[in-house]
Design an enzyme around this catalytic site. Structure first.
Site, short mmCIF file in Angstrom:
data_model
loop_
_atom_site.label_atom_id
_atom_site.label_comp_id
_atom_site.label_asym_id
_atom_site.label_seq_id
_atom_site.Cartn_x
_atom_site.Cartn_y
_atom_site.Cartn_z
CE1 TYR A 1 -3.69 2.25 0.00
CE2 TYR A 1 -4.48 1.06 1.92
CZ TYR A 1 -4.69 1.97 0.91
OH TYR A 1 -5.91 2.60 0.81
CE LYS B 1 -6.49 0.06 -1.70
NZ LYS B 1 -7.27 -0.54 -0.59
#
Length: 310
Positions: free
Chosen positions: A132, A157
């Site tokens: 992330y 992400k």
């Protein structure tokens, strides 16, 4: 895999404040039946930050059981390194298909530290891992390439929204991995990702987190379908009627990216309770605004031909 909006279920809390696995299973089943691309259990919308390790394990086990192989189940992992490694192992033992690595807590580490953190959590779980890129885990291009080379890492992400940086990341990672043929994906992980999905699609990022899928799956699916088929008129209508007003409401109070989603699930009949501190539930005024914009989104769908919105 990922053929549909990504489902981030909320975590239900009962009247006693404890996790309610039965309500969670119902929430999961209704969402999975609607047709998402994957389930991300105990992640941001699921209040990862507020869960005890045993609660996290219950949520992941329940998600794996309910999904029953119909679609991938990813589990959140993160926080202090020992905790992140333990959660990664627990998720693997529960049968999860992968991990979403949340940013480390509080500190802003150097790039080399982010690589080491990602490597150790990935090794502990032994599962495909999505890193992330946000908050205390902001990657530069060289670090994104180094992380993408790690054996278990299958995606990044993006939660920063810097499309110029992301475009450079994508190009560098694709160039690095092309000789090996390693599959790798980038995801749009901004809050209310539908608002930025057209822009992300322009640089080749098609998968995105859909917090709205948890409470208005019919709107989320119609938007996803319209975006995939190039129906710009419907994309624009749903943005105007629902998603952009939701972004505006979300900006009213910190933490509403989670609180509004959970409130929406409650408003549509699922007894999931409120959010845990330090988040706060929406005010009565904001709940009324949420109802209005949900009604507006559903009304937009009601005007579509049967073959378009189904």
């Amino acid at each position: 895999m990922y053929d549909g909006p990504l489902f981030f279920p909320v975590t239900p809390f009962g009247a006693d404040g404890e996790v309610d696995p039965a309500v969670y299973a119902e929430h999961l089943e209704s969402g999975i039946a609607a047709g998402p691309g994957a389930v991300f259990a105990a992640c941001g919308t699921g209040e990862f930050h507020a869960l005890a390790p045993d609660e996290h394990a219950v949520l992941v086990r329940t998600a794996v059981r309910v999904a029953a192989g119909r679609l991938p189940v990813f589990a959140g992992a993160g926080g202090p390194l020992p905790t992140a490694r333990a959660l990664a192992r627990s998720a693997a033992e529960a049968g999860a298909d992968g991990l979403l690595l949340m940013p480390p807590y509080l500190v802003r580490p150097p790039q080399s530290g982010l690589v080491a953190y990602t490597r150790q959590v990935a090794q502990a779980g032994g599962l495909p891992l999505i890193a992330y890129h946000r908050d205390t885990a902001r990657l530069d291009v060289a670090t994104a390439v180094e992380i993408a080379r790690l054996p278990h890492v299958v995606g990044i992400k993006d939660g920063c929204g810097d499309l110029e940086l992301l475009a450079r990341m994508i190009t560098a990672v694709e160039t690095e991995l092309r000789p090996s043929g390693k599959p790798f994906r980038f995801f749009n992980g901004l809050p209310t990702a539908e608002a930025t999905a057209p822009a992300y699609r322009g640089i080749g990022v098609r998968e995105y987190s859909s917090a709205s899928f948890a409470f208005v799956p019919e709107i989320a699916l119609a938007f996803h379908r319209a975006l995939a088929t190039g129906d710009e008129a419907l994309v624009g209508r749903l943005l105007a009627a629902f998603y952009l007003p939701l972004v505006e409401l979300r900006a009213a109070v910190p933490g509403y990216a989670v609180s509004l989603v959970k409130a929406g699930v409650r408003q549509r009949g699922r007894a999931v309770g409120g959010v845990r501190p330090p988040l706060t539930d929406p005010t009565p005024e904001h709940l009324d605004r949420l109802r209005v914009l949900v009604d507006a989104g559903l009304a937009t769908l009601a005007t579509l031909p049967e073959s378009t919105d189904r």
